[in-house]
Design an enzyme around this catalytic site. Structure first.
Site, mmCIF file in Angstrom:
data_model
loop_
_atom_site.group_PDB
_atom_site.id
_atom_site.type_symbol
_atom_site.label_atom_id
_atom_site.label_comp_id
_atom_site.label_asym_id
_atom_site.label_seq_id
_atom_site.Cartn_x
_atom_site.Cartn_y
_atom_site.Cartn_z
ATOM 1 N N GLU A 27 1.090 -1.279 0.349
ATOM 2 C CA GLU A 27 -0.407 -0.053 -0.318
ATOM 3 C C GLU A 27 1.065 1.608 0.058
ATOM 4 O O GLU A 27 1.677 1.358 0.588
ATOM 5 C CB GLU A 27 -1.186 -0.105 1.081
ATOM 6 C CG GLU A 27 -2.163 -1.190 1.025
ATOM 7 C CD GLU A 27 -2.966 -0.632 2.232
ATOM 8 O OE1 GLU A 27 -3.810 -1.294 2.235
ATOM 9 O OE2 GLU A 27 -2.193 -1.375 2.939
ATOM 10 N N CYS B 27 3.339 8.494 0.813
ATOM 11 C CA CYS B 27 4.001 7.504 1.769
ATOM 12 C C CYS B 27 4.099 6.363 1.005
ATOM 13 O O CYS B 27 3.135 5.569 0.655
ATOM 14 C CB CYS B 27 2.918 7.718 2.437
ATOM 15 S SG CYS B 27 3.108 6.544 4.647
ATOM 16 N N CYS C 136 6.701 -6.295 7.103
ATOM 17 C CA CYS C 136 7.782 -5.949 7.900
ATOM 18 C C CYS C 136 8.510 -7.451 8.833
ATOM 19 O O CYS C 136 7.821 -7.474 9.629
ATOM 20 C CB CYS C 136 7.588 -4.621 8.483
ATOM 21 S SG CYS C 136 8.832 -3.598 9.306
ATOM 22 N N CYS D 250 6.805 -4.587 15.526
ATOM 23 C CA CYS D 250 6.359 -3.353 16.800
ATOM 24 C C CYS D 250 5.217 -3.846 17.476
ATOM 25 O O CYS D 250 4.035 -3.885 16.567
ATOM 26 C CB CYS D 250 6.432 -1.940 15.967
ATOM 27 S SG CYS D 250 8.663 -1.090 15.694
ATOM 28 N N CYS E 82 1.809 -1.988 15.400
ATOM 29 C CA CYS E 82 1.764 -1.748 14.312
ATOM 30 C C CYS E 82 1.868 -2.940 13.712
ATOM 31 O O CYS E 82 1.596 -3.876 13.284
ATOM 32 C CB CYS E 82 3.065 -1.413 13.725
ATOM 33 S SG CYS E 82 2.869 -1.821 11.629
ATOM 34 N N CYS F 142 -0.657 6.029 10.056
ATOM 35 C CA CYS F 142 0.443 5.827 10.169
ATOM 36 C C CYS F 142 0.553 4.173 10.717
ATOM 37 O O CYS F 142 -0.682 4.085 11.737
ATOM 38 C CB CYS F 142 1.663 6.340 11.070
ATOM 39 S SG CYS F 142 1.699 8.016 10.576
HETATM 40 N N1 SAH Z 1 9.508 1.402 9.228
HETATM 41 C C1 SAH Z 1 9.924 2.353 9.963
HETATM 42 C C2 SAH Z 1 8.727 3.658 8.573
HETATM 43 C C3 SAH Z 1 7.331 2.859 8.443
HETATM 44 S S1 SAH Z 1 6.314 2.937 9.766
HETATM 45 C C4 SAH Z 1 9.815 3.077 11.420
HETATM 46 O O1 SAH Z 1 9.197 2.349 11.948
HETATM 47 O O2 SAH Z 1 9.868 4.450 11.343
HETATM 48 C C5 SAH Z 1 5.701 4.691 9.664
HETATM 49 C C6 SAH Z 1 5.565 5.082 11.226
HETATM 50 O O3 SAH Z 1 4.314 4.689 11.423
HETATM 51 C C7 SAH Z 1 6.499 4.933 12.319
HETATM 52 O O4 SAH Z 1 6.837 6.087 13.188
HETATM 53 C C8 SAH Z 1 5.977 4.465 13.192
HETATM 54 O O5 SAH Z 1 6.139 4.257 14.609
HETATM 55 C C9 SAH Z 1 4.362 4.682 12.977
HETATM 56 N N2 SAH Z 1 3.360 4.217 13.567
HETATM 57 C C10 SAH Z 1 3.791 2.440 13.855
HETATM 58 N N3 SAH Z 1 2.107 1.887 13.841
HETATM 59 C C11 SAH Z 1 1.415 3.317 14.306
HETATM 60 C C12 SAH Z 1 0.242 3.376 14.800
HETATM 61 N N4 SAH Z 1 -0.425 2.241 15.351
HETATM 62 N N5 SAH Z 1 -0.138 4.689 15.506
HETATM 63 C C13 SAH Z 1 0.648 5.748 15.183
HETATM 64 N N6 SAH Z 1 1.795 5.531 14.294
HETATM 65 C C14 SAH Z 1 2.248 4.260 14.140
HETATM 66 FE FE1 SF4 Z 2 7.934 -2.352 10.716
HETATM 67 FE FE2 SF4 Z 2 5.989 -1.211 11.622
HETATM 68 FE FE3 SF4 Z 2 7.579 -0.736 13.337
HETATM 69 FE FE4 SF4 Z 2 8.215 0.496 10.661
HETATM 70 S S1 SF4 Z 2 6.658 0.843 12.992
HETATM 71 S S2 SF4 Z 2 9.623 -0.781 11.440
HETATM 72 S S3 SF4 Z 2 6.886 -1.127 9.308
HETATM 73 S S4 SF4 Z 2 6.444 -2.515 12.777
#
Ligand code: SAH
Ligand code: SF4
Length: 343
Positions: free
Chosen positions: A94, A107, A114, A118, A121, A336
């Site tokens: 996406e 974006c 990934c 995390c 996420c 995000c």
């Molecule tokens: N992997 C990279 C880039 C993609 S994630 C990273 O982690 O930075 C893009 C952004 O979305 C990151 O700042 C991540 O921490 C944030 N993010 C992930 N899950 C989220 C959520 N559920 N609510 C708000 N931000 C989130």
């Molecule tokens: Fe991967 Fe989501 Fe963590 Fe970014 S926030 S590193 S996309 S698992």
């Protein structure tokens, strides 16, 4: 050559020049082809009207033009658009187009899925499929620009995946976005967001294009951060902050810190104090982002307004510069961390 063995977006300007030299074509023709593709978004060789018919036919016979196939587009009430693409092997990713008036930001995804998992996420919850090629990274942006009918001003690597775990392809794509004979997008308009891959940040500090860097912090001590971001066990905060300082010293660039407030997980005012102490000397700019709820973790909630206020009050007292971000695209799961690619 009777088989198409090259794919246009996989080729750098230098690759095009080498190929054209082999074909006995003049060197400037390579830049002309790149102008059609990257600046004018003309993806059909037969429409490249300043090339000879013979060259157009040769291109068409020999160089594939693979582009992501649009499977679904969703439009949010706030103007955000989300695109679901299918890649040549069937993988789905996406991208999101954010609208700030006529000013647009793309974006982009760097991986299908990934591997970093995390806790907050949705991309991470769905596992890892593979790295995207440089052409697949560029294809998202160029196809969105074509659909948009006008230039997109910014690109942020904040879609699916961790860009610094796919460094070679991400850097190669960025070189072509930045190249004046290709997309000619300024370095100030390109942002890499990372969860904290230390070797990648070190490479960014030495990268010839001064990109912007955004660090997803979300917790200011190793104990909490390792719980919600397993990558922290490999690259703990002391090493991470040292790499950020080196990046800051080498590039002179101010780093943006992303911090999503999750109710009773990382939103106590003490964490604001710890964040300030951790980042002392870095002059960070902090984006406080609302946590976006995800289907796989219903127990994680967005902090309520009073907790957000408390956290922000602490940052203000500490003279930390920050911005309280608004959620965008939440109604279409385009915010995000909500990108899943297959839903
Ligand atoms: N992997 C990279 C880039 C993609 S994630 C990273 O982690 O930075 C893009 C952004 O979305 C990151 O700042 C991540 O921490 C944030 N993010 C992930 N899950 C989220 C959520 N559920 N609510 C708000 N931000 C989130
Ligand atoms: Fe991967 Fe989501 Fe963590 Fe970014 S926030 S590193 S996309 S698992």
């Amino acid at each position: 050559m009777d088989e198409k063995i090259y794919d246009a977006l996989e080729l750098s300007l230098n690759d095009w020049q080498i190929l054209f030299a082999e074909w006995g074509e003049q060197k400037f023709r390579a830049a002309q082809v790149c102008q059609w593709i990257y600046a004018k978004k003309v993806f059909n060789y037969h429409d490249m009207s300043n090339l000879s018919k013979t060259l157009r036919e040769k291109l068409s016979d020999n160089i594939l033009m693979s582009l992501p196939v649009l499977i679904r587009q969703q439009n949010s009430r706030d103007g955000t658009k989300k695109f679901l693409w299918q890649l040549s092997d069937g993988a789905r990713i996406e991208s999101v187009l954010l609208n700030h008036g006529s000013y647009k930001t793309a974006c982009i995804s760097s991986q299908a899925g990934c591997p970093l998992a995390c806790a907050f996420c949705e991309t991470g919850a769905n596992g890892f499929i593979r790295n995207l090629t440089r052409g697949e990274i560029l294809g998202q942006f160029l196809t969105m620009e074509k659909l948009n009918g006008a230039d997109i001003h910014n690109i942020v690597f904040m879609g699916m995946g961790e860009p610094l775990l796919n460094e070679a392809n991400v850097f190669s794509a960025i070189r072509s976005l930045n190249d004046k004979d290709m997309r000619n997008l300024g370095a100030r308009h390109i942002t890499i967001s990372t969860s904290g891959i230390v070797p990648g940040i070190e490479d960014l500090a030495d990268f010839e294009i001064p990109l912007r860097l955004s660090l997803s912090l979300h917790a200011p001590n190793d104990n909490l951060r390792s719980k919600i971001m397993p990558v922290n066990k490999t690259y703990p905060l002391q090493k991470l902050v040292a790499a950020l300082k080196r990046y800051r010293d080498r590039t002179g660039e101010r780093i943006t810190i992303e911090y999503a407030l999750i109710d009773h997980v990382n939103d106590a005012p003490e964490y604001a104090y710890e964040t300030a102490a951790l980042l002392d000397g870095l002059e960070p700019y902090i984006n406080i982002i609302p946590f976006n709820p995800i289907p796989s973790k219903p127990e994680l909630k967005r902090s309520d307004n009073s907790r957000v206020k408390e956290f922000c009050r602490a940052l203000t007292e500490l003279h930390i510069e920050f911005e309280l971000r608004k959620e965008r695209g939440g109604d279409i799961m385009a915010a995000c961390g909500q990108l899943a690619g297959n839903k």
